[in-house]
Design a protein around this motif. Structure first.
Motif, PDB file in Angstrom:
ATOM      1  N   GLU A  12       0.689  -1.302   0.042  1.00 36.45           N
ATOM      2  CA  GLU A  12       0.051   0.055  -0.126  1.00 36.45           C
ATOM      3  C   GLU A  12       0.969   1.243  -0.036  1.00 36.45           C
ATOM      4  O   GLU A  12       0.635   2.184  -0.432  1.00 36.45           O
ATOM      5  N   GLN A  56     -10.787  12.448  -4.739  1.00 37.47           N
ATOM      6  CA  GLN A  56     -10.233  11.643  -3.926  1.00 37.47           C
ATOM      7  C   GLN A  56      -9.864  10.289  -4.479  1.00 37.47           C
ATOM      8  O   GLN A  56     -10.497   9.840  -5.343  1.00 37.47           O
ATOM      9  N   ASP A  58      -8.518   6.027  -3.990  1.00 35.56           N
ATOM     10  CA  ASP A  58      -8.891   4.832  -3.041  1.00 35.56           C
ATOM     11  C   ASP A  58      -8.075   5.256  -1.863  1.00 35.56           C
ATOM     12  O   ASP A  58      -6.572   5.498  -1.977  1.00 35.56           O
ATOM     13  N   LYS A  59      -8.338   4.756  -0.622  1.00 37.45           N
ATOM     14  CA  LYS A  59      -7.377   4.865   0.293  1.00 37.45           C
ATOM     15  C   LYS A  59      -6.161   4.083   0.271  1.00 37.45           C
ATOM     16  O   LYS A  59      -5.079   4.571   0.926  1.00 37.45           O
ATOM     17  N   LYS A  60      -5.905   3.312  -0.746  1.00 42.83           N
ATOM     18  CA  LYS A  60      -4.621   2.436  -0.484  1.00 42.83           C
ATOM     19  C   LYS A  60      -3.659   3.379  -1.278  1.00 42.83           C
ATOM     20  O   LYS A  60      -2.392   2.669  -1.189  1.00 42.83           O
ATOM     21  N   ASN A  62      -1.578   5.985  -1.213  1.00 49.09           N
ATOM     22  CA  ASN A  62      -1.134   7.110  -0.421  1.00 49.09           C
ATOM     23  C   ASN A  62       0.245   7.534  -0.901  1.00 49.09           C
ATOM     24  O   ASN A  62       0.922   8.450  -0.217  1.00 49.09           O
ATOM     25  N   ASP A  92      -6.225  13.164   3.567  1.00 52.76           N
ATOM     26  CA  ASP A  92      -5.956  11.712   3.583  1.00 52.76           C
ATOM     27  C   ASP A  92      -7.002  11.021   2.875  1.00 52.76           C
ATOM     28  O   ASP A  92      -8.449  11.331   2.999  1.00 52.76           O
ATOM     29  N   ASN A  93      -6.741  10.135   1.976  1.00 49.64           N
ATOM     30  CA  ASN A  93      -7.924   9.522   1.063  1.00 49.64           C
ATOM     31  C   ASN A  93      -8.905   8.582   2.071  1.00 49.64           C
ATOM     32  O   ASN A  93      -9.895   8.538   1.279  1.00 49.64           O
ATOM     33  N   ALA A  94      -8.607   8.375   3.211  1.00 49.00           N
ATOM     34  CA  ALA A  94      -9.505   7.384   3.696  1.00 49.00           C
ATOM     35  C   ALA A  94     -10.795   8.539   4.616  1.00 49.00           C
ATOM     36  O   ALA A  94     -11.695   7.886   5.070  1.00 49.00           O
ATOM     37  N   LEU A  95     -10.630   9.734   4.334  1.00 46.15           N
ATOM     38  CA  LEU A  95     -11.537  10.615   4.897  1.00 46.15           C
ATOM     39  C   LEU A  95     -12.973  10.480   4.422  1.00 46.15           C
ATOM     40  O   LEU A  95     -13.151  10.372   3.049  1.00 46.15           O
TER      41      LEU A  95
END
Length: 411
Positions: A12, A56, A58-60, A62, A92-95
């Motif tokens: 990741e 945004q 995907d949260k992976k 980074n 932060d992509n996870a927000l």
């Protein structure tokens, strides 16, 4: 476990290069594409990047180290518009999107992210589809944006061979509906893209993006014509109909067209037919039978693979057969009209060696030199001009106009 961390966690955090496709989709019909900021500086001289489609990732993802902005040419090829380097992620992509929205609005105010004096979120509030609570405005801040010195293409098709710089991304595809693609450091595509980004010979040596205040009024830069009014600027049938109309109405224009554009002399009565056996323009006189295929953004279609031959059978072969059957000892000639920005490679198609490509710049130059009292002629020239350019910048120009108009409206 490696170094106390699971293998998937290391994956990741791998460095990635991102390709971002700009100015596509139905959203642009009545709105400002959020990616319009990608090629402008804000009032402070900072460059920001918006990643399609929603700002945004995907949260992976980074570890995006560089972004290449591209426009689509066809299913297997894109053209590089610019590269963005020195990236700082804004979010932060996870927000969740409502949290991201609040953080971004605070960021825009704290950092005075304005364009010609107007806050970025105030500009986008004018869009029909903007949700004031969940919209994301900025994905990255970029240290620099650089334009290519010449045309650069990325392709997944090893048969693509433009005269300009082309780089093959093997073992990959461009997903048809996707607006961005990422390539991690362990992929072959990453290695190619990294070499393209790092090759200083390919890029301008300074950031040439501008502030809105440095750009002259754009409303006069795009020629108005009736096809723009009815949103048919890319409709092949419209252009074929216009060629048919003006060449049929003016005999002297037709004779000069045959001579100056097609390199043919004409004799006797002539006829220009539309869609005879699906041929866009079929010209016949006592000496000639002429097949013209008119393309705007499409390629060669109606493909049928011959399992016994190396070449691909297509509409070009069908048209050739029709001309052979009806020539009656007349000269057979075959042409394809193509916008300068539409690169069509004919080498794989049967009978393609008999077709000559004529770019729209040649057509525009010819028709521009001829005067006409026809009240539609100026609109015809304006429509041709769009496709005589080496780059199809129409969407960018439209977005730039809307961006400036909206800024002025808010002010």
């Amino acid at each position: 476990m490696l170094g106390g961390r699971p293998h998937w966690a290391l994956l990741e955090d791998m460095k990635e290069i991102l390709l971002n496709r700009m100015y596509v989709g139905r959203f642009l019909e009545n709105n400002i594409g959020h990616e319009v900021i990608n090629l402008f500086k804000d009032d402070n001289g900072s460059n920001y990047i918006y990643i399609n489609p929603y700002g945004q990732l995907d949260k992976k993802h980074n570890e995006i180290e560089s972004i290449i902005l591209v426009r689509g040419i066809n299913a297997t090829t894109v053209e590089i518009i610019a590269k963005a380097v020195g990236l700082i992620p804004i979010l932060d992509n996870a927000l969740p999107r409502d949290t991201a929205n609040k953080i971004q609005r605070d960021y825009i105010r704290e950092n005075k992210v304005t364009y010609d004096g107007v806050l970025l979120d105030d500009i986008y509030y004018q869009n029909e589809s903007t949700n004031e609570v969940t919209t994301v405005y900025i994905s990255f801040k970029a240290e620099n944006i650089f334009y290519p010195k010449q045309k650069i293409y990325l392709t997944t098709d090893e048969k693509t061979n433009f005269a300009e710089k082309s780089f093959l991304l093997s073992e990959t595809t461009f997903p048809k509906q996707a607006l961005h693609w990422t390539y991690s450091v362990d992929s072959k595509a990453y290695s190619v893209l990294s070499s393209v980004i790092q090759d200083s010979a390919l890029w301008e040596n300074k950031n040439k993006t501008q502030r809105i205040s440095e750009i002259s009024e754009t409303s006069s830069q795009r020629d108005f014509n009736f096809l723009k009014l009815i949103r048919k600027e890319y409709d092949e049938l419209c252009y074929s109909n216009m060629f048919h109309y003006f060449l049929s109405e003016d005999k002297e224009l037709f004779k000069d067209f045959m001579s100056d554009v097609l390199g043919l002399s004409t004799k006797g009565k002539y006829s220009i037919q539309r869609e005879t056996e699906h041929i866009d323009l079929l010209i016949q006189d006592d000496k000639n039978i002429v097949v013209i295929e008119n393309k705007i953004k499409s390629g060669i279609n109606g493909l049928r693979h011959d399992i016994y031959g190396d070449l691909v059978q297509s509409q070009l072969l069908d048209y050739h057969k029709y001309a052979d059957e009806h020539a009656r000892n007349r000269k057979e000639s075959f042409y394809i009209f193509v916008p300068n920005y539409n690169r069509i490679d004919l080498r794989n198609y049967e009978k393609s060696e008999d077709y000559k490509i004529i770019n729209y710049s040649v057509l525009y130059d010819f028709f521009s030199k001829h005067k006409s009292e026809n009240k539609y002629y100026d609109d015809f020239l304006s429509a041709l001009k769009i496709h005589a350019k080496e780059i199809d910048n129409s969407n960018f120009e439209i977005m730039q106009e809307r961006f400036i108009e909206t800024i002025n409206s808010v002010k």
